[in-house]
Design a protein around this motif. Structure first.
Motif, PDB file in Angstrom:
ATOM      1  N   LEU A 314       0.810  -1.221   0.000  1.00  0.00           N
ATOM      2  CA  LEU A 314       0.000   0.000   0.000  1.00  0.00           C
ATOM      3  C   LEU A 314       0.844   1.272   0.000  1.00  0.00           C
ATOM      4  N   GLY A 315       2.135   1.133  -0.292  1.00  0.00           N
ATOM      5  CA  GLY A 315       2.949   2.306  -0.585  1.00  0.00           C
ATOM      6  C   GLY A 315       3.631   2.968   0.579  1.00  0.00           C
ATOM      7  N   VAL A 316       3.691   2.292   1.745  1.00  0.00           N
ATOM      8  CA  VAL A 316       4.370   2.887   2.901  1.00  0.00           C
ATOM      9  C   VAL A 316       5.373   1.875   3.468  1.00  0.00           C
ATOM     10  N   PRO A 317       6.381   1.505   2.677  1.00  0.00           N
ATOM     11  CA  PRO A 317       7.345   0.510   3.152  1.00  0.00           C
ATOM     12  C   PRO A 317       8.187   0.982   4.324  1.00  0.00           C
ATOM     13  N   GLY A 318       8.125   2.274   4.646  1.00  0.00           N
ATOM     14  CA  GLY A 318       8.879   2.799   5.781  1.00  0.00           C
ATOM     15  C   GLY A 318       8.235   2.521   7.130  1.00  0.00           C
ATOM     16  N   LEU A 319       7.069   1.894   7.165  1.00  0.00           N
ATOM     17  CA  LEU A 319       6.431   1.549   8.430  1.00  0.00           C
ATOM     18  C   LEU A 319       7.354   0.640   9.238  1.00  0.00           C
ATOM     19  N   ARG A 320       7.634   1.023  10.466  1.00  0.00           N
ATOM     20  CA  ARG A 320       8.485   0.206  11.340  1.00  0.00           C
ATOM     21  C   ARG A 320       7.616  -0.790  12.099  1.00  0.00           C
ATOM     22  N   VAL A 321       7.938  -2.056  11.992  1.00  0.00           N
ATOM     23  CA  VAL A 321       7.188  -3.119  12.667  1.00  0.00           C
ATOM     24  C   VAL A 321       8.064  -3.685  13.784  1.00  0.00           C
ATOM     25  N   VAL A 322       7.571  -3.598  15.002  1.00  0.00           N
ATOM     26  CA  VAL A 322       8.285  -4.122  16.167  1.00  0.00           C
ATOM     27  C   VAL A 322       7.549  -5.362  16.647  1.00  0.00           C
ATOM     28  N   THR A 323       8.236  -6.475  16.649  1.00  0.00           N
ATOM     29  CA  THR A 323       7.642  -7.722  17.119  1.00  0.00           C
ATOM     30  C   THR A 323       7.930  -7.873  18.603  1.00  0.00           C
ATOM     31  N   GLY A 324       6.897  -7.825  19.409  1.00  0.00           N
ATOM     32  CA  GLY A 324       7.065  -7.917  20.852  1.00  0.00           C
ATOM     33  C   GLY A 324       5.779  -7.529  21.558  1.00  0.00           C
ATOM     34  N   ALA A 325       5.794  -7.648  22.876  1.00  0.00           N
ATOM     35  CA  ALA A 325       4.610  -7.368  23.679  1.00  0.00           C
ATOM     36  C   ALA A 325       4.695  -5.982  24.291  1.00  0.00           C
ATOM     37  N   ALA A 326       3.591  -5.274  24.238  1.00  0.00           N
ATOM     38  CA  ALA A 326       3.487  -3.988  24.936  1.00  0.00           C
ATOM     39  C   ALA A 326       2.892  -4.245  26.320  1.00  0.00           C
ATOM     40  N   PRO A 327       3.337  -3.506  27.357  1.00  0.00           N
ATOM     41  CA  PRO A 327       4.173  -2.299  27.274  1.00  0.00           C
ATOM     42  C   PRO A 327       5.678  -2.560  27.306  1.00  0.00           C
ATOM     43  N   ASP A 328       6.111  -3.821  27.311  1.00  0.00           N
ATOM     44  CA  ASP A 328       7.538  -4.117  27.508  1.00  0.00           C
ATOM     45  C   ASP A 328       8.432  -3.414  26.492  1.00  0.00           C
ATOM     46  N   VAL A 329       8.024  -3.359  25.217  1.00  0.00           N
ATOM     47  CA  VAL A 329       8.905  -2.831  24.171  1.00  0.00           C
ATOM     48  C   VAL A 329       8.778  -1.325  23.979  1.00  0.00           C
ATOM     49  N   LEU A 330       7.851  -0.686  24.683  1.00  0.00           N
ATOM     50  CA  LEU A 330       7.578   0.728  24.409  1.00  0.00           C
ATOM     51  C   LEU A 330       8.735   1.644  24.797  1.00  0.00           C
ATOM     52  N   ALA A 331       9.504   1.265  25.814  1.00  0.00           N
ATOM     53  CA  ALA A 331      10.609   2.115  26.263  1.00  0.00           C
ATOM     54  C   ALA A 331      11.672   2.285  25.190  1.00  0.00           C
ATOM     55  N   GLU A 332      11.719   1.371  24.199  1.00  0.00           N
ATOM     56  CA  GLU A 332      12.722   1.430  23.145  1.00  0.00           C
ATOM     57  C   GLU A 332      12.309   2.341  21.990  1.00  0.00           C
ATOM     58  N   LEU A 333      11.068   2.805  22.005  1.00  0.00           N
ATOM     59  CA  LEU A 333      10.535   3.533  20.852  1.00  0.00           C
ATOM     60  C   LEU A 333      10.706   5.036  21.004  1.00  0.00           C
ATOM     61  N   PRO A 334      10.824   5.760  19.871  1.00  0.00           N
ATOM     62  CA  PRO A 334      10.803   7.230  19.934  1.00  0.00           C
ATOM     63  C   PRO A 334       9.442   7.703  20.415  1.00  0.00           C
ATOM     64  N   LEU A 335       9.405   8.821  21.137  1.00  0.00           N
ATOM     65  CA  LEU A 335       8.153   9.291  21.718  1.00  0.00           C
ATOM     66  C   LEU A 335       7.154   9.678  20.631  1.00  0.00           C
ATOM     67  N   PRO A 336       5.883   9.340  20.821  1.00  0.00           N
ATOM     68  CA  PRO A 336       4.869   9.537  19.780  1.00  0.00           C
ATOM     69  C   PRO A 336       4.168  10.882  19.891  1.00  0.00           C
ATOM     70  N   ASN A 337       3.518  11.251  18.818  1.00  0.00           N
ATOM     71  CA  ASN A 337       2.559  12.360  18.834  1.00  0.00           C
ATOM     72  C   ASN A 337       1.144  11.855  19.061  1.00  0.00           C
ATOM     73  N   ALA A 338       0.927  10.590  18.741  1.00  0.00           N
ATOM     74  CA  ALA A 338      -0.391   9.975  18.923  1.00  0.00           C
ATOM     75  C   ALA A 338      -0.207   8.485  19.151  1.00  0.00           C
TER      76      ALA A 338
END
Length: 429
Positions: A314-338
């Motif tokens: 669908l034209g957005v190959p830049g989507l980052r896919v993180v395989t893991g369980a939340a909230p455990d993996v959230l600390a590794e992510l850049p802070l969101p706007n939404a």
């Protein structure tokens, strides 16, 4: 005694740390005097091998070709020549998908002098008679070809910046694969130079042309095949469910459109999509604007791979896919706007972790169909405010020889924007 000149006490202007000079296929002869003067005066000349070869002998500065990969080497290369007069060569307009942006990010706008040249896009529009403001540009230089899919809308005019001589053939193949085989293509080579030519014309369905010059741009007049069985993909959220590969874990079309509406994506913003399923929310967030970014978190590896396939399709190959369980993996992510939570609401600490990660002005939207998760959202609504709604969709289906309504499971949705002063419990909103 005559008054002092108003500029008498002003310090001499600080010379730029680097000058970036745009140059076209017409080489030295196409440069204005200002650009020529900067290049002649430079002690260090940095650029691609092709660009450096365009300079005459009177440009006596040390010639330094860009290493590959380029971006990681920029800071060290500039530091190695600090204090010298540095000129960097770029294709066309250095601030249009060029090295000018990288230099400004590294040195600051005040330390970079930019001397632009007409871009290949300006030349192409001039040759084709296409108004520049009505023409969409997609670059495939250093980027996956799948990005083009998000720009395919019947009747649009596109200019594709090619990575090399094979790009036109790849564009034709993608157009055919996505149901846009009747699209007309033209390849323009060496724009603005003595070797300028239009080398190939035809439709994507009938594209027999071999690769030509690597310095080319592809003009596409997008036409959707009238007999294609592929779902029509619009420019707004709410793509058909059939556009996605899924195993049933999919935010359905009408709920998806309502969800993106309250998530309110804006250019440049980052979304966390928790419990990605098929990736539909993150994908349609990114499709709203080329600069929108998203990270989707999915604990099931099979579904994570499926999300990546949907994103590319669908034209957005830049989507980052993180395989893991939340909230455990959230600390590794850049802070969101939404943040969107489409699954896993009952995981301990998930809702609080997402709320804590949001800045003031950030939005959080959570959907659920279970009573247990609905209770959590009701409590969050009491604490933080926002809007709590129930979305119900029914579809017309055959009932014997007649037609009736089949109700889908209702979706409870909590949507809230983080503010400095959340409502107090028990206080009317």
């Amino acid at each position: 005694m005559s008054p002092a000149h108003p500029d008498a006490d002003r310090p001499d202007p600080v010379p730029p740390a680097a000058s970036v000079v745009g140059i076209g296929a017409d080489g030295w002869g196409g440069l204005p005097e200002t650009s020529r003067g900067v290049l002649i005066d430079a002690e260090v000349l940095i650029g691609g091998t092709r660009h450096l070869a365009l300079l005459p002998a009177e440009c006596q500065g040390e010639r330094v070709p860009w290493p590959s990969p380029l971006r990681p080497a920029v800071r060290g290369l500039l530091a190695a020549h600090a204090g010298r007069r540095v000129a960097v060569l770029a294709s066309g307009d250095p601030l249009f998908y060029g090295i000018g942006r990288t230099l400004i990010e590294e040195l600051g706008a005040g330390a970079v002098q930019v001397l632009p040249h007409p871009s290949s896009v300006s030349y192409a529009c001039a040759r084709l008679g296409w108004p520049l403001e009505d023409t969409e540009v997609v670059t495939l230089v250093g980027r996956p070809g799948a990005r083009l899919a998000a720009a395919l809308h019947h009747g649009r005019r596109l200019l594709v910046l090619s990575a090399d001589a094979t790009t036109p053939g790849e564009v034709a193949a993608l157009l055919r694969d996505r149901g846009f085989g009747p699209s007309r293509m033209r390849v323009l080579e060496q724009l603005g130079g003595e070797k300028e030519r239009t080398t190939a014309e035809g439709t994507a369905d009938d594209w027999p042309h071999p690769p030509g010059d690597p310095l080319n741009i592809v003009a596409v007049e997008v036409r959707r095949a009238p007999d294609t069985d592929r779902p029509r993909l619009g420019a707004v959220p709410g793509l058909p469910d059939a556009a996605y590969e899924h195993d049933g874990q999919l935010t359905k079309r009408h709920v998806r459109a309502a969800t993106l509406g309250v998530l309110a994506p804006a250019p440049g913003e980052l979304l966390w999509d928790i419990g990605g399923g098929s990736g539909s929310i993150a994908i349609e967030w990114m499709r709203t604007h080329p600069s929108c970014r998203a990270v989707t978190v999915e604990r099931d590896p099979v579904r994570a791979e499926r999300i990546a396939r949907n994103a590319e399709r669908l034209g957005v190959p830049g989507l980052r896919v993180v395989t893991g369980a939340a909230p455990d993996v959230l600390a590794e992510l850049p802070l969101p706007n939404a943040v969107f939570i489409g699954g896993g609401l009952t995981a301990p600490g998930l809702l609080d972790a997402c709320w804590a990660a949001l800045p003031v002005g950030g939005r959080l939207v959570a959907n659920t169909v279970t009573l247990e998760s609905e209770a959590l959202l009701t409590d969050a609504y009491r604490r933080y405010g926002g809007e709590l709604v129930k979305l119900a969709v029914a579809h017309a289906v055959p009932v014997g020889g007649f037609t009736g309504w089949r109700q889908a499971m209702p979706v409870t949705q909590w949507a809230v924007e983080k503010t400095l002063n959340p409502p107090l419990p028990g206080v009317d909103r």
